[in-house]
Design a protein around this motif. Sequence first.
Motif, PDB file in Angstrom:
ATOM      1  N   PRO A  40      53.018  40.931  44.327  1.00  0.00           N
ATOM      2  CA  PRO A  40      52.367  42.229  44.541  1.00  0.00           C
ATOM      3  C   PRO A  40      51.004  42.388  43.852  1.00  0.00           C
ATOM      4  CG  PRO A  40      54.431  42.478  43.307  1.00  0.00           C
ATOM      5  CD  PRO A  40      54.299  41.046  43.667  1.00  0.00           C
ATOM      6  N   TRP A  41      50.803  41.756  42.730  1.00  0.00           N
ATOM      7  CA  TRP A  41      49.558  41.938  41.988  1.00  0.00           C
ATOM      8  C   TRP A  41      48.480  40.926  42.349  1.00  0.00           C
ATOM      9  CZ3 TRP A  41      49.093  37.333  39.660  1.00  0.00           C
ATOM     10  CH2 TRP A  41      50.263  36.653  39.302  1.00  0.00           C
ATOM     11  N   SER A  42      48.783  39.997  43.257  1.00  0.00           N
ATOM     12  CA  SER A  42      47.838  38.917  43.551  1.00  0.00           C
ATOM     13  C   SER A  42      46.535  39.417  44.174  1.00  0.00           C
ATOM     14  CB  SER A  42      48.484  37.879  44.454  1.00  0.00           C
ATOM     15  OG  SER A  42      48.801  38.447  45.705  1.00  0.00           O
ATOM     16  N   LEU A  79      44.360  41.035  41.402  1.00  0.00           N
ATOM     17  CA  LEU A  79      43.812  40.031  40.498  1.00  0.00           C
ATOM     18  C   LEU A  79      42.715  39.218  41.175  1.00  0.00           C
ATOM     19  CD1 LEU A  79      43.861  38.659  37.750  1.00  0.00           C
ATOM     20  CD2 LEU A  79      45.623  37.108  38.645  1.00  0.00           C
ATOM     21  N   SER A  80      42.923  38.835  42.416  1.00  0.00           N
ATOM     22  CA  SER A  80      41.901  38.034  43.104  1.00  0.00           C
ATOM     23  C   SER A  80      40.622  38.842  43.331  1.00  0.00           C
ATOM     24  CB  SER A  80      42.435  37.472  44.415  1.00  0.00           C
ATOM     25  OG  SER A  80      42.813  38.493  45.291  1.00  0.00           O
ATOM     26  N   VAL A  81      40.744  40.123  43.642  1.00  0.00           N
ATOM     27  CA  VAL A  81      39.552  40.965  43.828  1.00  0.00           C
ATOM     28  C   VAL A  81      38.813  41.141  42.499  1.00  0.00           C
ATOM     29  CG1 VAL A  81      38.782  43.318  44.362  1.00  0.00           C
ATOM     30  CG2 VAL A  81      40.381  42.165  45.877  1.00  0.00           C
ATOM     31  N   ILE A  82      39.550  41.360  41.421  1.00  0.00           N
ATOM     32  CA  ILE A  82      38.928  41.528  40.099  1.00  0.00           C
ATOM     33  C   ILE A  82      38.200  40.249  39.689  1.00  0.00           C
ATOM     34  CG2 ILE A  82      39.420  41.820  37.632  1.00  0.00           C
ATOM     35  CD1 ILE A  82      41.768  43.699  38.579  1.00  0.00           C
ATOM     36  N   CYS A  83      38.853  39.113  39.842  1.00  0.00           N
ATOM     37  CA  CYS A  83      38.227  37.840  39.468  1.00  0.00           C
ATOM     38  C   CYS A  83      37.021  37.536  40.351  1.00  0.00           C
ATOM     39  CB  CYS A  83      39.249  36.705  39.532  1.00  0.00           C
ATOM     40  SG  CYS A  83      40.452  36.776  38.201  1.00  0.00           S
ATOM     41  N   SER A 116      37.921  30.195  40.150  1.00  0.00           N
ATOM     42  CA  SER A 116      39.087  29.300  40.197  1.00  0.00           C
ATOM     43  C   SER A 116      40.380  30.100  40.228  1.00  0.00           C
ATOM     44  CB  SER A 116      39.086  28.353  38.998  1.00  0.00           C
ATOM     45  OG  SER A 116      37.954  27.521  39.020  1.00  0.00           O
ATOM     46  N   ILE A 117      40.455  31.139  39.419  1.00  0.00           N
ATOM     47  CA  ILE A 117      41.641  32.006  39.424  1.00  0.00           C
ATOM     48  C   ILE A 117      41.789  32.679  40.781  1.00  0.00           C
ATOM     49  CG2 ILE A 117      42.641  34.112  38.455  1.00  0.00           C
ATOM     50  CD1 ILE A 117      41.424  33.263  35.743  1.00  0.00           C
ATOM     51  N   THR A 118      40.674  33.151  41.337  1.00  0.00           N
ATOM     52  CA  THR A 118      40.707  33.787  42.657  1.00  0.00           C
ATOM     53  C   THR A 118      41.282  32.838  43.702  1.00  0.00           C
ATOM     54  OG1 THR A 118      38.764  35.126  42.116  1.00  0.00           O
ATOM     55  CG2 THR A 118      39.293  34.887  44.444  1.00  0.00           C
ATOM     56  N   ILE A 119      40.742  31.634  43.746  1.00  0.00           N
ATOM     57  CA  ILE A 119      41.190  30.653  44.742  1.00  0.00           C
ATOM     58  C   ILE A 119      42.653  30.295  44.529  1.00  0.00           C
ATOM     59  CG2 ILE A 119      40.894  28.252  45.494  1.00  0.00           C
ATOM     60  CD1 ILE A 119      37.850  28.680  44.912  1.00  0.00           C
ATOM     61  N   LEU A 120      43.043  30.051  43.284  1.00  0.00           N
ATOM     62  CA  LEU A 120      44.417  29.677  42.976  1.00  0.00           C
ATOM     63  C   LEU A 120      45.403  30.778  43.369  1.00  0.00           C
ATOM     64  CD1 LEU A 120      46.213  27.497  41.637  1.00  0.00           C
ATOM     65  CD2 LEU A 120      45.958  28.783  39.514  1.00  0.00           C
ATOM     66  N   VAL A 121      45.089  32.009  43.016  1.00  0.00           N
ATOM     67  CA  VAL A 121      45.980  33.131  43.317  1.00  0.00           C
ATOM     68  C   VAL A 121      46.109  33.328  44.827  1.00  0.00           C
ATOM     69  CG1 VAL A 121      46.192  35.647  43.135  1.00  0.00           C
ATOM     70  CG2 VAL A 121      45.674  34.309  41.114  1.00  0.00           C
ATOM     71  N   VAL A 122      45.000  33.233  45.538  1.00  0.00           N
ATOM     72  CA  VAL A 122      45.048  33.412  46.993  1.00  0.00           C
ATOM     73  C   VAL A 122      45.860  32.295  47.648  1.00  0.00           C
ATOM     74  CG1 VAL A 122      43.641  33.404  49.093  1.00  0.00           C
ATOM     75  CG2 VAL A 122      42.941  34.792  47.142  1.00  0.00           C
ATOM     76  N   MET A 146      48.806  46.528  38.979  1.00  0.00           N
ATOM     77  CA  MET A 146      48.849  45.853  37.682  1.00  0.00           C
ATOM     78  C   MET A 146      48.778  46.825  36.508  1.00  0.00           C
ATOM     79  SD  MET A 146      46.525  42.445  38.510  1.00  0.00           S
ATOM     80  CE  MET A 146      45.650  42.614  37.038  1.00  0.00           C
ATOM     81  N   GLY A 147      48.266  48.014  36.750  1.00  0.00           N
ATOM     82  CA  GLY A 147      48.110  48.971  35.662  1.00  0.00           C
ATOM     83  C   GLY A 147      47.006  48.580  34.698  1.00  0.00           C
ATOM     84  N   MET A 148      46.067  47.761  35.172  1.00  0.00           N
ATOM     85  CA  MET A 148      44.959  47.301  34.333  1.00  0.00           C
ATOM     86  C   MET A 148      43.877  48.371  34.288  1.00  0.00           C
ATOM     87  SD  MET A 148      42.611  43.995  35.065  1.00  0.00           S
ATOM     88  CE  MET A 148      42.462  42.865  33.732  1.00  0.00           C
TER      89      MET A 148
END
Length: 160
Positions: free
Chosen positions: A38-40, A43-47, A17-23, A116-118
């Motif tokens: 820039p971080w989208s 984040l989408s790849v990680i999720c 859901s986070i992946t879809i929402l961010v994309v 993101m520096g994660m």
Amino acid sequence: MFLLRNIEEILASIAISITILVVIVNVILRYGFGFVVPWSEELSVICFLWAVYLGISSCYKHKLHMGVDVIVAMLPSKAKTPFKLCVSVFLLALNILMSVLSYQYLMLSNKVTPVMGMSYFYINGVLLLCFSLMAIHTVKFIVDDVALLKSDDKLRRSDK
């Protein structure tokens, strides 16, 4: 109890859901306003990665992975459950090995993502989580197979 029984499905649903929402938000921002978050992408790849591995564990739990049942089909009915038990013991050893290797890999995760520096520790943590969950599911499969063997044995004794 519901949360524990369905942890993979819940976490995978959140991750996808986070992946879809961010994309979707990023596409709207890019084409509608000429602005990119820039971080989208990170984040989408990680999720998405988390959703995939949690999905693998969920499919394993429900025995939805493809299997080659040719050998099992050729076995006599009394030998099917012991054979499945042997396969489950092998898979338990494999999942434990993968959990240990995932833990070792996780402990080496000292890099961070560029935008993101994660820490990769949190990204790679899904490996340890999923292989550990699959090992737990395999223990349940073994317990179920042993119970089936015992009930089959009792049935055979009562038939005599």
